[in-house]
Write a protein that holds these residues in place. Sequence first.
Motif, mmCIF file in Angstrom:
data_model
loop_
_atom_site.group_PDB
_atom_site.id
_atom_site.type_symbol
_atom_site.label_atom_id
_atom_site.label_comp_id
_atom_site.label_asym_id
_atom_site.label_seq_id
_atom_site.Cartn_x
_atom_site.Cartn_y
_atom_site.Cartn_z
ATOM 1 N N THR A 1 48.417 25.736 38.172
ATOM 2 C CA THR A 1 47.451 24.670 37.878
ATOM 3 C C THR A 1 46.063 25.045 38.386
ATOM 4 N N MET A 2 45.997 25.650 39.570
ATOM 5 C CA MET A 2 44.690 26.065 40.101
ATOM 6 C C MET A 2 44.038 27.081 39.173
ATOM 7 N N ARG A 3 44.821 28.016 38.643
ATOM 8 C CA ARG A 3 44.257 29.001 37.717
ATOM 9 C C ARG A 3 43.812 28.339 36.418
ATOM 10 N N ALA A 4 44.573 27.332 35.969
ATOM 11 C CA ALA A 4 44.185 26.617 34.750
ATOM 12 C C ALA A 4 42.847 25.905 34.935
ATOM 13 N N ARG B 1 36.631 24.046 31.594
ATOM 14 C CA ARG B 1 37.739 23.141 31.891
ATOM 15 C C ARG B 1 37.332 22.090 32.913
ATOM 16 N N ILE B 2 36.487 22.475 33.844
ATOM 17 C CA ILE B 2 35.979 21.498 34.809
ATOM 18 C C ILE B 2 35.107 20.473 34.087
ATOM 19 N N ALA B 3 34.271 20.917 33.169
ATOM 20 C CA ALA B 3 33.439 19.977 32.394
ATOM 21 C C ALA B 3 34.316 19.009 31.606
ATOM 22 N N ILE B 4 35.395 19.520 31.031
ATOM 23 C CA ILE B 4 36.308 18.676 30.253
ATOM 24 C C ILE B 4 36.957 17.629 31.145
ATOM 25 N N ILE B 5 37.519 18.054 32.278
ATOM 26 C CA ILE B 5 38.214 17.060 33.103
ATOM 27 C C ILE B 5 37.248 16.092 33.764
ATOM 28 N N GLU B 6 36.040 16.546 34.072
ATOM 29 C CA GLU B 6 35.060 15.607 34.623
ATOM 30 C C GLU B 6 34.810 14.470 33.642
ATOM 31 N N ALA C 1 45.323 24.328 27.468
ATOM 32 C CA ALA C 1 45.633 24.892 28.787
ATOM 33 C C ALA C 1 45.717 23.788 29.839
ATOM 34 N N LEU C 2 44.810 22.823 29.783
ATOM 35 C CA LEU C 2 44.832 21.709 30.739
ATOM 36 C C LEU C 2 46.036 20.798 30.493
ATOM 37 N N ALA C 3 46.399 20.610 29.228
ATOM 38 C CA ALA C 3 47.568 19.795 28.907
ATOM 39 C C ALA C 3 48.855 20.473 29.385
ATOM 40 N N LYS C 4 48.905 21.784 29.283
ATOM 41 C CA LYS C 4 50.097 22.537 29.679
ATOM 42 C C LYS C 4 50.437 22.334 31.158
ATOM 43 N N VAL C 5 49.424 22.102 31.994
ATOM 44 C CA VAL C 5 49.678 21.885 33.424
ATOM 45 C C VAL C 5 49.656 20.390 33.784
ATOM 46 N N GLY C 6 49.600 19.518 32.783
ATOM 47 C CA GLY C 6 49.745 18.088 33.007
ATOM 48 C C GLY C 6 48.518 17.339 33.479
ATOM 49 N N LEU C 7 47.332 17.942 33.371
ATOM 50 C CA LEU C 7 46.120 17.245 33.811
ATOM 51 C C LEU C 7 45.547 16.333 32.734
ATOM 52 N N ILE C 8 45.829 16.644 31.483
ATOM 53 C CA ILE C 8 45.395 15.794 30.371
ATOM 54 C C ILE C 8 46.554 15.678 29.394
#
Length: 195
Positions: free
Chosen positions: A21-24, A30-35, A65-72
């Motif tokens: 998850t940290m690598r994702a 990706r940070i802009a997306i999750i922000e 990639a973010l969905a694969k680790v469960g953040l979105i």
Amino acid sequence: MGDETAPRLDPRRATVRDAKTMRALSHPARIAIIERLFTGETATATELAEVCGLSPSATSYHLRALAKVGLIEEAPSRGDGRERVWQSRHRGLRVETGPEWQAAERVASRELTEMYMDLEDARARSWLDRQDDEPYEWHLAATSAGVQLNVTAEELQQLNDRVLGILEPYARRNRTDAPPEARFVDVTYRVFPRA
């Protein structure tokens, strides 16, 4: 702080402990997306492409990639179902690692921290480049400060909780009643022992 939950322990924050998850997360797009998605808004790859400065297809790659680790996750369709809409149930991140963690997690944590520091530094330099063109009140309100403290580890943790508690009501993800003249502001808070 009374009965309040320390911001770092907010249950709405995703707790990240694994290297995968940290690598994702270790990419500025990706940070802009999750922000953006951590505010509770939903968005498509096309809308998020504007946020992260990439094409919609490149943005889709990062979304997966973010969905694969469960953040979105995919959000309900807005209507015609032709566009994929994304959301996050989280409202922030808490990365937990320490000296007892496996080498992979320690390395990934360092890479993620370095990426965040680079991003924060770039935002500060962007301000320096444009500060003379900003309205006077914003020029005066912006600041950069450094203070050397003499504290115990326990006192420092208490101080961190207090400072973050002061900031939390103004966080983009929490503020629904901002005045029309309000702007997004970046705050970087770093504390670490000196050598």
